[in-house]
Design an enzyme around this catalytic site. Structure first.
Site, PDB file in Angstrom:
ATOM      1  N   HIS A 139      -6.791  -8.074   0.215  1.00  0.00           N
ATOM      2  CA  HIS A 139      -6.851  -6.895   1.065  1.00  0.00           C
ATOM      3  C   HIS A 139      -7.748  -7.223   2.257  1.00  0.00           C
ATOM      4  O   HIS A 139      -8.976  -7.237   2.147  1.00  0.00           O
ATOM      5  CB  HIS A 139      -7.415  -5.715   0.259  1.00  0.00           C
ATOM      6  CG  HIS A 139      -7.119  -4.388   0.867  1.00  0.00           C
ATOM      7  ND1 HIS A 139      -5.904  -3.752   0.744  1.00  0.00           N
ATOM      8  CD2 HIS A 139      -7.887  -3.560   1.614  1.00  0.00           C
ATOM      9  CE1 HIS A 139      -5.936  -2.587   1.361  1.00  0.00           C
ATOM     10  NE2 HIS A 139      -7.130  -2.448   1.912  1.00  0.00           N
ATOM     11  N   GLU A 193      -4.399   1.990  -2.890  1.00  0.00           N
ATOM     12  CA  GLU A 193      -5.653   2.453  -2.284  1.00  0.00           C
ATOM     13  C   GLU A 193      -5.474   3.582  -1.269  1.00  0.00           C
ATOM     14  O   GLU A 193      -6.450   4.193  -0.875  1.00  0.00           O
ATOM     15  CB  GLU A 193      -6.394   1.271  -1.651  1.00  0.00           C
ATOM     16  CG  GLU A 193      -5.848   0.786  -0.343  1.00  0.00           C
ATOM     17  CD  GLU A 193      -6.952   0.650   0.684  1.00  0.00           C
ATOM     18  OE1 GLU A 193      -8.130   0.648   0.314  1.00  0.00           O
ATOM     19  OE2 GLU A 193      -6.622   0.566   1.875  1.00  0.00           O
ATOM     20  N   ASN A 194      -4.232   3.858  -0.863  1.00  0.00           N
ATOM     21  CA  ASN A 194      -3.970   4.986   0.041  1.00  0.00           C
ATOM     22  C   ASN A 194      -3.105   6.053  -0.612  1.00  0.00           C
ATOM     23  O   ASN A 194      -2.564   6.928   0.065  1.00  0.00           O
ATOM     24  CB  ASN A 194      -3.269   4.502   1.311  1.00  0.00           C
ATOM     25  CG  ASN A 194      -4.042   3.469   2.092  1.00  0.00           C
ATOM     26  OD1 ASN A 194      -3.589   2.348   2.266  1.00  0.00           O
ATOM     27  ND2 ASN A 194      -5.225   3.828   2.543  1.00  0.00           N
ATOM     28  N   HIS A 227      -0.566  -2.822   6.624  1.00  0.00           N
ATOM     29  CA  HIS A 227       0.578  -1.914   6.471  1.00  0.00           C
ATOM     30  C   HIS A 227       1.840  -2.326   7.219  1.00  0.00           C
ATOM     31  O   HIS A 227       2.822  -1.589   7.201  1.00  0.00           O
ATOM     32  CB  HIS A 227       0.189  -0.484   6.879  1.00  0.00           C
ATOM     33  CG  HIS A 227      -0.760   0.180   5.951  1.00  0.00           C
ATOM     34  ND1 HIS A 227      -0.883   1.559   5.864  1.00  0.00           N
ATOM     35  CD2 HIS A 227      -1.635  -0.320   5.049  1.00  0.00           C
ATOM     36  CE1 HIS A 227      -1.804   1.870   4.969  1.00  0.00           C
ATOM     37  NE2 HIS A 227      -2.274   0.736   4.454  1.00  0.00           N
ATOM     38  N   HIS A 285      -3.307  -4.121   3.432  1.00  0.00           N
ATOM     39  CA  HIS A 285      -4.265  -3.406   4.302  1.00  0.00           C
ATOM     40  C   HIS A 285      -3.726  -3.093   5.682  1.00  0.00           C
ATOM     41  O   HIS A 285      -3.955  -1.999   6.195  1.00  0.00           O
ATOM     42  CB  HIS A 285      -5.594  -4.152   4.443  1.00  0.00           C
ATOM     43  CG  HIS A 285      -6.566  -3.465   5.355  1.00  0.00           C
ATOM     44  ND1 HIS A 285      -7.105  -2.226   5.064  1.00  0.00           N
ATOM     45  CD2 HIS A 285      -7.091  -3.825   6.556  1.00  0.00           C
ATOM     46  CE1 HIS A 285      -7.929  -1.868   6.040  1.00  0.00           C
ATOM     47  NE2 HIS A 285      -7.923  -2.809   6.955  1.00  0.00           N
ATOM     48  N   ASN A 290     -10.407  -1.241   0.592  1.00  0.00           N
ATOM     49  CA  ASN A 290     -11.588  -0.663   1.222  1.00  0.00           C
ATOM     50  C   ASN A 290     -11.701   0.849   1.030  1.00  0.00           C
ATOM     51  O   ASN A 290     -12.762   1.426   1.265  1.00  0.00           O
ATOM     52  CB  ASN A 290     -11.618  -0.988   2.716  1.00  0.00           C
ATOM     53  CG  ASN A 290     -10.398  -0.484   3.451  1.00  0.00           C
ATOM     54  OD1 ASN A 290      -9.275  -0.857   3.131  1.00  0.00           O
ATOM     55  ND2 ASN A 290     -10.610   0.369   4.445  1.00  0.00           N
ATOM     56  N   HIS A 291     -10.611   1.510   0.595  1.00  0.00           N
ATOM     57  CA  HIS A 291     -10.675   2.946   0.306  1.00  0.00           C
ATOM     58  C   HIS A 291     -10.900   3.221  -1.187  1.00  0.00           C
ATOM     59  O   HIS A 291     -10.677   4.345  -1.652  1.00  0.00           O
ATOM     60  CB  HIS A 291      -9.382   3.639   0.758  1.00  0.00           C
ATOM     61  CG  HIS A 291      -9.271   3.787   2.249  1.00  0.00           C
ATOM     62  ND1 HIS A 291     -10.092   4.607   2.982  1.00  0.00           N
ATOM     63  CD2 HIS A 291      -8.428   3.201   3.144  1.00  0.00           C
ATOM     64  CE1 HIS A 291      -9.768   4.534   4.259  1.00  0.00           C
ATOM     65  NE2 HIS A 291      -8.760   3.681   4.382  1.00  0.00           N
ATOM     66  N   ASP A 344       0.798  -1.227   0.000  1.00  0.00           N
ATOM     67  CA  ASP A 344       0.000   0.000   0.000  1.00  0.00           C
ATOM     68  C   ASP A 344       0.835   1.285   0.000  1.00  0.00           C
ATOM     69  O   ASP A 344       1.531   1.588   0.967  1.00  0.00           O
ATOM     70  CB  ASP A 344      -0.903   0.052   1.231  1.00  0.00           C
ATOM     71  CG  ASP A 344      -1.662  -1.248   1.485  1.00  0.00           C
ATOM     72  OD1 ASP A 344      -1.034  -2.317   1.413  1.00  0.00           O
ATOM     73  OD2 ASP A 344      -2.859  -1.188   1.770  1.00  0.00           O
TER      74      ASP A 344
END
Length: 254
Positions: free
Chosen positions: A146, A38-39, A173, A171, A66-67, A9
């Site tokens: 994820h 996603e981040n 991290h 997810h 999820n983001h 991520d």
């Protein structure tokens, strides 16, 4: 045999910076590069600018989580084959969760899946991925799972052992120390870790998360600043089997 690099991520501007600066120095060592983005846009989702940074640096495929829906620009981005969101969103959700790429005379299929423990209750990824793997011509399959719970991730790895070339989690991290080839030939690691500021709370400046835990009130997190680190996993795959897997980590110089 395809040499694949999966990068965990990317978190905010520092994550994009270390990815942009470091990946080109080793890009020719790999046949295919996948990155979870996603981040990438300020810690929350993916926008056009952050996607372009990752692709221009050498990424072949961007996965999400999820983001996914935190930026409206993602609806346009998801029309591209090389940008994936978790496949197990309900039928009719924009975008797609898998794509097959032709690479140097071989095929690699990337699947993005999301867990359900302590996350949104999406469709069952275990049942759903069976349908995806029934398709023909997939080549070597890599799965970005994820998910929050290490137990769900590990179970998913064994569920797919021998049926895909690699399963690597995202997810949480934090890179895990369980990098290995499972008994039936699938490369596995519970979490790849993140690409962002080293001295942070999963990419965020510590003050925000600390205030949330201590004061129990909603706090808007801000992206941490400082030396960034790139975390990833290297896999050598052929005929849908993993022949080598190892962690990859790079930290910016002070």
């Amino acid at each position: 045999m395809l040499r694949v690099l999966f990068v965990g991520d990317v978190y905010g501007k520092p994550g994009r910076r270390v990815f942009k600066n470091h990946l080109p120095t080793l890009r020719d060592q790999f046949d295919f590069v996948i990155v979870n983005g996603e981040n990438a846009a300020g810690g929350f989702g993916l926008n056009k600018e952050s996607a372009r940074t990752l692709l221009d640096a050498g990424a072949d495929c961007i996965t999400l989580g999820n983001h996914t829906w935190d930026n409206r620009e993602v609806y346009d981005l998801l029309q591209e084959n090389h940008i994936l969101r978790p496949f197990n969103y309900p039928l009719g959700t924009p975008g797609h969760g898998m794509h097959t790429f032709d690479v140097k005379g071989e095929r690699i299929t990337v699947i993005n899946a999301m867990g359900r423990v302590w996350l949104d209750p999406l469709d069952d990824p275990f049942t759903g991925i069976n349908q995806l793997l029934a398709r023909e011509g997939l080549g070597s399959v890599f799965v970005d799972f994820h998910a929050e719970a290490t137990s769900e991730k590990t179970a998913f790895g064994f569920f797919l052992d021998g049926r895909v070339a690699g399963v690597v989690g995202t997810h949480t991290h934090i890179p895990t120390a369980d990098t290995r080839i499972l008994p039936k030939g699938t490369g596995y690691q519970t979490d790849a870790g993140m690409t962002g500021v080293l001295n942070s709370v999963i990419g965020a400046a510590p003050d925000g998360p600390i205030a949330k835990f201590v004061e129990k009130i909603p706090v808007r997190w801000s992206t941490a600043e400082g030396i960034a680190q790139l975390n990833g996993v290297v896999l050598h795959v052929e005929n849908n089997q993993c022949h080598h897997i190892e962690r990859y980590q790079y930290t910016e110089e002070q």
